[in-house]
Write a protein that holds these residues in place. Structure first.
Motif, mmCIF file in Angstrom:
data_model
loop_
_atom_site.group_PDB
_atom_site.id
_atom_site.type_symbol
_atom_site.label_atom_id
_atom_site.label_comp_id
_atom_site.label_asym_id
_atom_site.label_seq_id
_atom_site.Cartn_x
_atom_site.Cartn_y
_atom_site.Cartn_z
ATOM 1 N N UNK A 41 5.240 3.266 -7.000
ATOM 2 C CA UNK A 41 4.286 4.371 -7.085
ATOM 3 C C UNK A 41 5.072 5.674 -7.285
ATOM 4 N N UNK A 42 4.439 6.703 -7.838
ATOM 5 C CA UNK A 42 5.158 7.979 -8.002
ATOM 6 C C UNK A 42 5.748 8.515 -6.686
ATOM 7 N N UNK A 43 5.001 8.382 -5.588
ATOM 8 C CA UNK A 43 5.480 8.873 -4.291
ATOM 9 C C UNK A 43 6.704 8.077 -3.817
ATOM 10 N N UNK A 101 0.801 -1.230 0.000
ATOM 11 C CA UNK A 101 0.000 0.000 0.000
ATOM 12 C C UNK A 101 0.836 1.284 0.000
ATOM 13 N N UNK A 102 2.067 1.235 0.493
ATOM 14 C CA UNK A 102 2.911 2.444 0.547
ATOM 15 C C UNK A 102 3.734 2.644 -0.722
#
Length: 131
Positions: free
Chosen positions: A123-125, A100-101
């Motif tokens: 993910x982009x983050x 999820x992170x």
């Protein structure tokens, strides 16, 4: 302050060093028959036999008893590394999974039972965090 080294104490140093050489693709530097290191850029992964602990005057470490620490490696592509090393893994805890992170993660155990996490930000983050 910088983390210089993480040391694993083992009763079977040859087996453990060969395992970490296989999963990292690196060659260990042996200082003695009881101590080897893999140079991983920002820190060293040191592997010592139980005999090395006696040099401190007491046996402070109990091999193959870790239940709380995860050794994490940031890798380029978890899925490619999984394909490369899966035949060398005795225990796969979790096949590559996107968390999820934002990291894609592979959890497995080394021959002494230590938990290892290979992860790649996806993910982009997460990509921004680790770039």
């Amino acid at each position: 302050m910088n983390l210089a080294s993480l040391r694993i104490i083992t009763t079977n140093i040859k087996q453990l060093v060969q395992f970490y050489e296989k999963i990292t693709g690196l060659t260990a530097h042996w200082s003695t028959a009881d101590f080897a290191e893999l140079h991983l850029g920002s820190f060293n992964l040191a592997i010592g036999s139980t005999l090395t602990m006696s040099l401190f005057g007491k046996d402070f470490a109990e091999p193959a008893s870790n239940k709380s620490v995860t050794i994490e490696f940031l890798v380029k592509n978890v899925d490619e590394d999984y394909d490369r090393i899966k035949d060398a893994l005795a225990e796969i805890v979790q096949e590559p999974t996107t968390m999820p992170w934002g990291n894609r993660s592979l959890l497995f155990r080394d021959p002494d039972g230590n938990l290892i996490n290979f992860f790649s930000p996806v993910s982009p983050e997460a990509i921004k965090k680790f770039s």
